[in-house]
Design an enzyme around this catalytic site. Structure first.
Site, PDB file in Angstrom:
ATOM      1  N   PRO A 286       0.847  -1.185   0.000  1.00  9.39           N
ATOM      2  CG  PRO A 286      -0.112  -1.142   2.133  1.00  9.39           C
ATOM      3  CD  PRO A 286       0.780  -1.956   1.247  1.00  9.39           C
ATOM      4  CB  VAL A 287       1.217   3.948  -2.435  1.00  5.18           C
ATOM      5  CG1 VAL A 287       1.979   5.249  -2.629  1.00  5.18           C
ATOM      6  CG2 VAL A 287       1.707   2.905  -3.428  1.00  5.18           C
ATOM      7  N   GLY A 288       2.101   5.094   0.593  1.00  2.00           N
ATOM      8  CA  GLY A 288       1.913   6.202   1.536  1.00  2.00           C
ATOM      9  C   GLY A 288       1.335   5.746   2.860  1.00  2.00           C
TER      10      GLY A 288
ATOM     11  N   GLY B 214       3.250   4.015   5.250  1.00  2.00           N
ATOM     12  CA  GLY B 214       4.287   3.692   6.230  1.00  2.00           C
ATOM     13  C   GLY B 214       4.847   2.298   6.069  1.00  2.00           C
TER      14      GLY B 214
ATOM     15  N   GLY C 148       6.902   1.510   3.548  1.00  2.00           N
ATOM     16  CA  GLY C 148       8.177   1.564   2.840  1.00  2.00           C
ATOM     17  C   GLY C 148       8.074   1.386   1.342  1.00  2.00           C
ATOM     18  CB  SER C 149       5.426   1.983  -1.226  1.00  2.00           C
ATOM     19  OG  SER C 149       5.105   3.312  -0.917  1.00  2.00           O
ATOM     20  CB  SER C 150       9.104   5.945  -1.223  1.00  2.00           C
ATOM     21  OG  SER C 150       9.473   6.093   0.130  1.00  2.00           O
TER      22      SER C 150
ATOM     23  CB  ALA D 292      10.274  -1.322  -1.574  1.00  2.00           C
TER      24      ALA D 292
ATOM     25  CG  ASP E 170      11.382   4.039   5.889  1.00  2.00           C
ATOM     26  OD1 ASP E 170      11.512   3.855   7.108  1.00  2.00           O
ATOM     27  OD2 ASP E 170      10.438   4.675   5.383  1.00  2.00           O
TER      28      ASP E 170
END
Ligand code: PMV
Length: 300
Positions: free
Chosen positions: A82-84, A86, A88-90, A92, A133
């Site tokens: 899930p984006v945004g 928490g 760690g999508s950014s 990763a 992260d």
């Protein structure tokens, strides 16, 4: 040897304890999770461009171009994070693009170089991140992270066997704004930040003792409320998880929205309770530690 195309994947993360305090030199503990982001790069004529992505964000291309050249690369992004929220999508994405670019260029890249390069996209997304992260995303497993003036102190820890449920609050938190908000409330909130720092040591000592660990996580959530990053929705989710039998629960990541993690013995009643209250929830496993020095290790 350079290649025509390359793909790399990196896991997302959950911060078990220490978010926000880590920005001020306290330790944090983070776990890599079994969801992540994969980046595929292909050489192509013309400007570097995103050809396909599971999520859009105006910062994507500027972030990627801290690693990639301005011309000659097509990018595909696949993610089940899930984006945004928490998770760690950014981070990763940052680790995956660094690894994929190294693979495209035929370069071996160890952890230290990967971590340093992945700060580029992370700074575009988050301003001045602590680096926790993308450290755990690059290393996998469980990591203790401390920011020091001489550089980050990063310690891989044995992966604990924790059963975790993640509950999505349904809204995104803006990490940059939340970190700035915490900064603006200092020095008044410094005792709470110090208390989080002390708690992280207790959490580390209790990683293999869920009954001890649970209440420490809930206490971490209370302290995150004191520094102003929880919300009524996050507090309500924590309360539902505890009533349904979770050993402990806390917001994970920057807060202001995002996810709650709950430590459970049995996921079923907690999943039932939060879903009945209208939230999306799933149980999550940990990603194994990445073999040291393997630039392509995300390729799984
Ligand atoms: O990326 P998020 O939203 O999970 O938050 C990162 C953790 C913070 O401690 C809040 C910020 C940082 O730079 O460490």
């Amino acid at each position: 040897m350079t290649r025509e195309s390359a793909r790399a994947r990196a896991p997302g993360k959950l911060i078990l304890s220490g978010e926000h305090a880590v920005v001020y030199g306290h330790p944090a503990l983070a776990l890599a999770v079994d969801r992540g982001t994969a980046v595929t790069l292909r050489r192509r004529p013309g400007p570097t461009a995103i050809e396909r992505a599971d999520f859009t964000d105006p910062r994507l291309l500027p972030g990627l171009c801290t690693v990639l050249p301005e011309h000659g690369v097509g990018v595909e992004i696949e993610s089940d994070l899930p984006v945004g929220r928490g998770m760690g999508s950014s981070a990763a994405l940052a680790v995956a693009v660094v690894r994929a670019w190294a693979a495209l260029e035929g370069q071996a890249m160890g952890f230290a170089e990967t971590h340093a390069a992945a700060f580029g996209p992370e700074r575009v997304f988050h301003g001045d991140p602590s680096g926790v992260d993308h450290a755990v995303s690059a290393l996998g497993g469980c990591v203790r992270y401390r920011k020091t003036p001489a550089g980050p102190e990063i310690t891989p820890l044995p992966s604990p066997a924790l059963r975790l449920v993640v509950v999505d609050s349904g809204s995104a938190g803006d990490t940059g704004a939340l970190v700035a908000g915490v900064r603006s409330r200092r020095p008044g909130i410094d005792p709470a930040l110090d208390a989080i720092g002390v708690l992280v040591g207790q959490v580390e000592a209790a990683l293999d003792a869920p009954a001890v660990l649970g209440p420490l996580l809930t206490e971490n959530h209370r302290l995150l409320g004191q520094i102003g990053v929880s919300t009524p929705v996050l507090d309500a989710i924590v309360a539902i998880c505890l009533r349904a039998g979770a050993l402990g629960a806390k917001l994970a990541g920057a807060g202001g929205g995002g996810v709650v993690l709950a430590l459970v013995e049995d996921p079923a009643p907690v999943l039932r309770a939060v879903r009945a209250a209208g939230y999306t929830a799933f149980d999550v496993g940990t990603a194994p530690a990445t073999p040291a020095g393997d630039a392509h290790a995300g390729d799984r």
